[in-house]
Design an enzyme around this catalytic site. Structure first.
Site, mmCIF file in Angstrom:
data_model
loop_
_atom_site.group_PDB
_atom_site.id
_atom_site.type_symbol
_atom_site.label_atom_id
_atom_site.label_comp_id
_atom_site.label_asym_id
_atom_site.label_seq_id
_atom_site.Cartn_x
_atom_site.Cartn_y
_atom_site.Cartn_z
ATOM 1 N N SER A 24 -33.454 -17.634 11.602
ATOM 2 C CA SER A 24 -32.035 -17.291 12.111
ATOM 3 C C SER A 24 -32.257 -17.050 13.514
ATOM 4 O O SER A 24 -30.979 -17.276 14.316
ATOM 5 C CB SER A 24 -31.639 -15.993 11.383
ATOM 6 O OG SER A 24 -32.171 -14.872 11.866
ATOM 7 N N GLY A 25 -33.123 -16.984 14.311
ATOM 8 C CA GLY A 25 -33.391 -16.550 15.672
ATOM 9 C C GLY A 25 -33.230 -15.296 16.067
ATOM 10 O O GLY A 25 -33.024 -14.790 17.426
ATOM 11 N N SER A 94 -34.776 -7.680 6.815
ATOM 12 C CA SER A 94 -34.738 -6.547 6.068
ATOM 13 C C SER A 94 -33.460 -6.577 5.063
ATOM 14 O O SER A 94 -32.440 -6.026 5.607
ATOM 15 C CB SER A 94 -34.732 -5.203 6.819
ATOM 16 O OG SER A 94 -33.793 -5.253 7.854
#
Length: 138
Positions: A24-25, A94
């Site tokens: 996702s970066g 997470s």
């Protein structure tokens, strides 16, 4: 308690995504953020989930209980950086709120700043720097 960054000398920035968008970066943003903060004279350290798994957490698997322990350890290391007045940028997958809340609870109120990287799957597949989407097409 809401604290603005303008009054904080240090904090923990928790970059998170859901488990399906592993590319996702987060690490890219963490590196850009640390460069910007360094240019402003701030001390920072990036705890990248992949790098932590190669060292401190190399004995853990990806089973749920080990994943929970991985996040717990990263939170404890982030607290150590906080104790030393260093801005800690944790770039980790997470997905479970209880794990993030446990990390948040060991830091002073307002010093855990969570950023959710909500990238569409097609963007993650296009980025795919580690080739994981080719190994397991969705």
């Amino acid at each position: 308690m809401k604290v603005t960054l303008a009054v904080l000398d240090y904090w923990t920035q928790w970059l998170n995504c859901n488990c399906i968008t592993a590319t996702s970066g987060k690490s890219t943003l963490a590196c850009a953020l640390t460069r910007t903060l360094h240019s402003r004279g701030k001390l920072t350290y990036v705890l990248d989930g992949d790098n932590v798994r190669h060292g401190l957490n190399s004995n853990l698997t990806f089973k749920p209980q080990d994943h929970e322990e991985n996040i717990r350890r990263i939170g404890e290391v982030a607290k150590l950086f906080s104790d030393a007045a260093v801005i800690c940028i944790a770039s980790v997958i997470s997905p479970y709120r209880k794990d993030r809340d446990a990390c948040r609870s060991i830091l002073p109120d307002g010093y855990f700043i969570e950023v959710f990287m909500d990238m569409p799957l097609y963007v993650c597949e296009a980025r795919n720097p580690k080739g994981i989407y080719k190994l397991c097409p969705l």
